[in-house]
Scaffold this motif. Sequence first.
Motif, PDB file in Angstrom:
ATOM      1  N   UNK A 309      -8.407  -0.631 -42.104  1.00 12.03           N
ATOM      2  CA  UNK A 309      -7.737  -1.705 -42.852  1.00 12.03           C
ATOM      3  C   UNK A 309      -8.425  -1.903 -44.205  1.00 12.03           C
ATOM      4  N   UNK A 310      -9.751  -1.808 -44.242  1.00  9.99           N
ATOM      5  CA  UNK A 310     -10.455  -1.928 -45.518  1.00  9.99           C
ATOM      6  C   UNK A 310     -10.059  -0.826 -46.497  1.00  9.99           C
ATOM      7  N   UNK A 311      -9.840   0.380 -45.982  1.00  6.18           N
ATOM      8  CA  UNK A 311      -9.402   1.486 -46.835  1.00  6.18           C
ATOM      9  C   UNK A 311      -8.026   1.186 -47.428  1.00  6.18           C
ATOM     10  N   UNK A 312      -7.125   0.658 -46.580  1.00  7.78           N
ATOM     11  CA  UNK A 312      -5.780   0.296 -47.071  1.00  7.78           C
ATOM     12  C   UNK A 312      -5.895  -0.776 -48.147  1.00  7.78           C
ATOM     13  N   UNK A 313      -6.718  -1.785 -47.905  1.00 11.04           N
ATOM     14  CA  UNK A 313      -6.878  -2.876 -48.887  1.00 11.04           C
ATOM     15  C   UNK A 313      -7.367  -2.322 -50.237  1.00 11.04           C
ATOM     16  N   UNK A 314      -8.365  -1.439 -50.188  1.00 15.83           N
ATOM     17  CA  UNK A 314      -8.904  -0.875 -51.430  1.00 15.83           C
ATOM     18  C   UNK A 314      -7.840  -0.103 -52.204  1.00 15.83           C
ATOM     19  N   UNK A 315      -7.070   0.722 -51.477  1.00 17.70           N
ATOM     20  CA  UNK A 315      -6.040   1.532 -52.140  1.00 17.70           C
ATOM     21  C   UNK A 315      -4.941   0.672 -52.730  1.00 17.70           C
ATOM     22  N   UNK A 316      -4.467  -0.329 -51.960  1.00 15.40           N
ATOM     23  CA  UNK A 316      -3.377  -1.167 -52.462  1.00 15.40           C
ATOM     24  C   UNK A 316      -3.828  -2.041 -53.625  1.00 15.40           C
ATOM     25  N   UNK A 317      -5.091  -2.501 -53.589  1.00 13.48           N
ATOM     26  CA  UNK A 317      -5.597  -3.305 -54.709  1.00 13.48           C
ATOM     27  C   UNK A 317      -5.634  -2.482 -55.993  1.00 13.48           C
ATOM     28  N   UNK A 318      -6.099  -1.227 -55.900  1.00 11.49           N
ATOM     29  CA  UNK A 318      -6.135  -0.364 -57.079  1.00 11.49           C
ATOM     30  C   UNK A 318      -4.726  -0.101 -57.588  1.00 11.49           C
ATOM     31  N   UNK A 319      -3.791   0.179 -56.660  1.00 15.25           N
ATOM     32  CA  UNK A 319      -2.407   0.433 -57.057  1.00 15.25           C
ATOM     33  C   UNK A 319      -1.801  -0.800 -57.724  1.00 15.25           C
ATOM     34  N   UNK A 320      -2.117  -1.990 -57.202  1.00 17.48           N
ATOM     35  CA  UNK A 320      -1.571  -3.224 -57.766  1.00 17.48           C
ATOM     36  C   UNK A 320      -2.071  -3.422 -59.199  1.00 17.48           C
TER      37      UNK A 320
END
Length: 499
Positions: A309-320
Amino acid sequence: MHMSGSTVTRRALLMLLAAALALLAIIVMSGWLADSTRQYSGSLSRMTALRVAAGTLLSQLQDAEIGQRGYLLTEDRRYLKPYEAADAAVESTIARLRELADGNADELRIVDRLAVLAAGKREELAETIALMKAGRRDESLAIVRTGRGMSLMDDARRSLADLITPADAQLDTQLGALTRQARISGWVANLGGLFILLVVGGAVWIALSYTRALMQAQRAIQSLNDSLEQRVSDRTMELQRANDEIQRFAYIVSHDLRAPLVNVMGFTSELEAGLASVTADLDRRPAEGDDPMAAEARRAVAEDMPEAIGFIRTSTTKMDRLINAILALSRQGSRTLSPEPVSMQALLENAVGSFRHRAGELRCAIDIAGPLPSLVSDRLALEQVFGNLLDNAIKYLDPARPGRIAIRGRAEEDRLTFEVADNGRGIAPQDHERIFELFRRSGVQDRPGEGIGLAYVRTLVRRLQGDVTVDSVPGQGSVFRISLPRILTLASEKPAHDA
């Protein structure tokens, strides 16, 4: 169906890798679209400037002809003022046309022909005026009656048409190419979003196999998914209707990219909520009697799933952050400029005032070498340009010495030049142009930012019919130089032509 904890972890990681690759593909496509839009804007700017210069030349020749006729009819020397002003400006306008046509052999040939026609027309006008001044009125009028001047003007109009028609054809070609890009980007956004939805759905399905509590989360996610699918469908329809709106092209694409990202964020939140429920349930049970599968499940819930879940959060934050940067840049392209008289002295004093406290904390002095020249331009765009430059100057100060930022301005004929100079850490020579590109930054990345500020500045300045450059030496500081027209003339404004 029962699965071991290692199987769950392996499948989750594979799905996360696939989602990351899909996000990377969408980012690459967004960069490509932004670059295409930038190239189109540059070509459109050149063609617009070519049209304006061509119309200006025709207007100047007409003004000169009107002044000549007025003088021949009345013998009043006041009529010679528009003639003299237009005659003096023709050479610079032809030089501007030649500059804009540089590199295009066909356009240069047309400009050369226009220069010959303009010289012939000016010679005819000067000859008639000289005869009239010498008291030889009949001879002067006789030259007018030959129709040579009218023939030269007709030839000039035809040459101008030869210059503008190919430019229109080139614009149609670019519009066709951009329309095809719009279709491709639409497919990429839709397929990428669908792929991400499938990946996240698979991850949810794996989690649901371990606990009944996550089934409730699945129903909530499905409800959210139905709502998001409808919104994605609505936005897709909007994208199809807006394919011809080139200025909003990048904005719409970025807007649609946010839909799968929101979906990923929503799924992640539900996964976190469900994981908290499972963790609480497992904490209430004694671990002593766990069989190997239960122990693996406990480890997956305590270690593997939070890491995923932390990996998903990091990726989506960068994409945002990247999408927000693209949106900020594209919104500027769709805003209508509103030229108005602007006191640069007052505008920059207000801008500096908003940074005084921050600069004081960093031992930085900001000086305005006034008085600064005023101009007619878009106030909001100017505020954003100099606000970004001041923010950058303060952000990249050298902590080893007190900071100094100086703002200067000067007038050069019909253009104004403003400079923002600092004694910060400077920029390497190979990065002087690179820093103006989207998502590009220079030097050590120890300051917050997405690499959008200077790209945004260049976009704004170019919309204001200006240019921005930088001179910098590492360890000494930088000077950002902005050149702007004294009076901003919107591309939609047509020069007036006398009959």
